[in-house]
Design a protein around this motif. Structure first.
Motif, short mmCIF file in Angstrom:
data_model
loop_
_atom_site.label_atom_id
_atom_site.label_comp_id
_atom_site.label_asym_id
_atom_site.label_seq_id
_atom_site.Cartn_x
_atom_site.Cartn_y
_atom_site.Cartn_z
N CYS A 1 1.16 -1.23 -0.06
CA CYS A 1 -0.06 0.24 -0.18
C CYS A 1 1.27 1.26 0.22
N PHE A 2 1.70 1.05 0.49
CA PHE A 2 2.58 2.02 0.79
C PHE A 2 3.39 2.76 -0.24
N ARG A 3 4.07 1.66 -0.84
CA ARG A 3 4.83 1.88 -2.36
C ARG A 3 3.92 1.80 -3.37
N ALA A 4 2.95 1.50 -3.09
CA ALA A 4 1.61 1.93 -4.22
C ALA A 4 1.03 3.65 -4.42
N HIS A 5 1.35 4.18 -3.19
CA HIS A 5 1.16 5.67 -3.07
C HIS A 5 2.33 5.97 -2.80
N SER A 6 3.10 6.03 -2.90
CA SER A 6 4.75 6.95 -3.13
C SER A 6 5.21 7.47 -4.66
N ASN A 7 3.96 7.71 -4.83
CA ASN A 7 4.08 9.05 -6.09
C ASN A 7 4.71 8.76 -6.43
N GLY A 8 4.83 7.84 -7.81
CA GLY A 8 6.21 7.93 -8.08
C GLY A 8 7.50 7.92 -8.49
#
Length: 171
Positions: A26-33
């Motif tokens: 989840c963190f990785r998916a939302h780490s803005n590019g």
């Protein structure tokens, strides 16, 4: 208000082993590019997942937003920073003032107010079903398949088909 009920990620506690791979995904998916691989040595910001694994001696289970159609968090937000977009409840992080009204209103404990760093304001974080991405990162990564996307419409269709298939022959 949407006519179609919102889908949401649901967890089967009996399958969850508490590995927290879903939190990292989840963190990785939302780490803005961020393009480079994230490892312990190169993460500069706090890990802020939008799913949280609760673990004790008897069980572990991920807790995430249920994407309520009449969302208490959205109703509690004094500036309307939480809205429904394409059948997903999302936080407008630029508008959020970090007042925590949404945190107090959520009956599932699925929303949190945090800051990425000391120099940034605190804002609300919650599951957005990986909006704009092909699949939900937590569902995709779970090694025990404890997470799945629950679509109320598809589930109703499935149950209706099962009911018809299980009718007695004399019907």
């Amino acid at each position: 208000m949407s006519i179609k009920p919102n889908s949401f990620v649901i967890a089967e506690a009996s399958k969850c082993v508490g590995c927290k791979a879903c939190e990292i995904a989840c963190f990785r998916a939302h780490s803005n590019g961020v393009k480079k691989p994230l490892t312990v040595g190169n993460i500069k910001t706090p890990i802020i997942p939008r799913i949280h694994v609760i673990k004790n001696e008897k069980f572990s289970v991920p807790v995430q937003c249920r994407q309520c159609e009449d969302a208490p968090c959205a109703n509690a937000c004094p500036i309307e920073a939480i809205k429904q977009e394409d059948n997903v409840m999302v936080v407008n992080e630029k508008a959020c003032i970090g007042c925590k009204a949404c945190v107090m209103a959520c009956p599932f404990g699925a929303i949190e107010v945090r800051s990425e760093s000391e120099d940034k304001p605190k804002i609300a974080y919650k599951c957005d079903l990986c909006k704009g991405q092909e699949t939900q990162a937590c569902v995709k990564i779970c090694p025990k398949k404890a997470l799945r996307l629950f679509d109320p419409i598809e589930e109703k269709k499935r149950r209706s088909i099962e009911a018809v298939c299980n009718l007695p022959e004399e019907f």
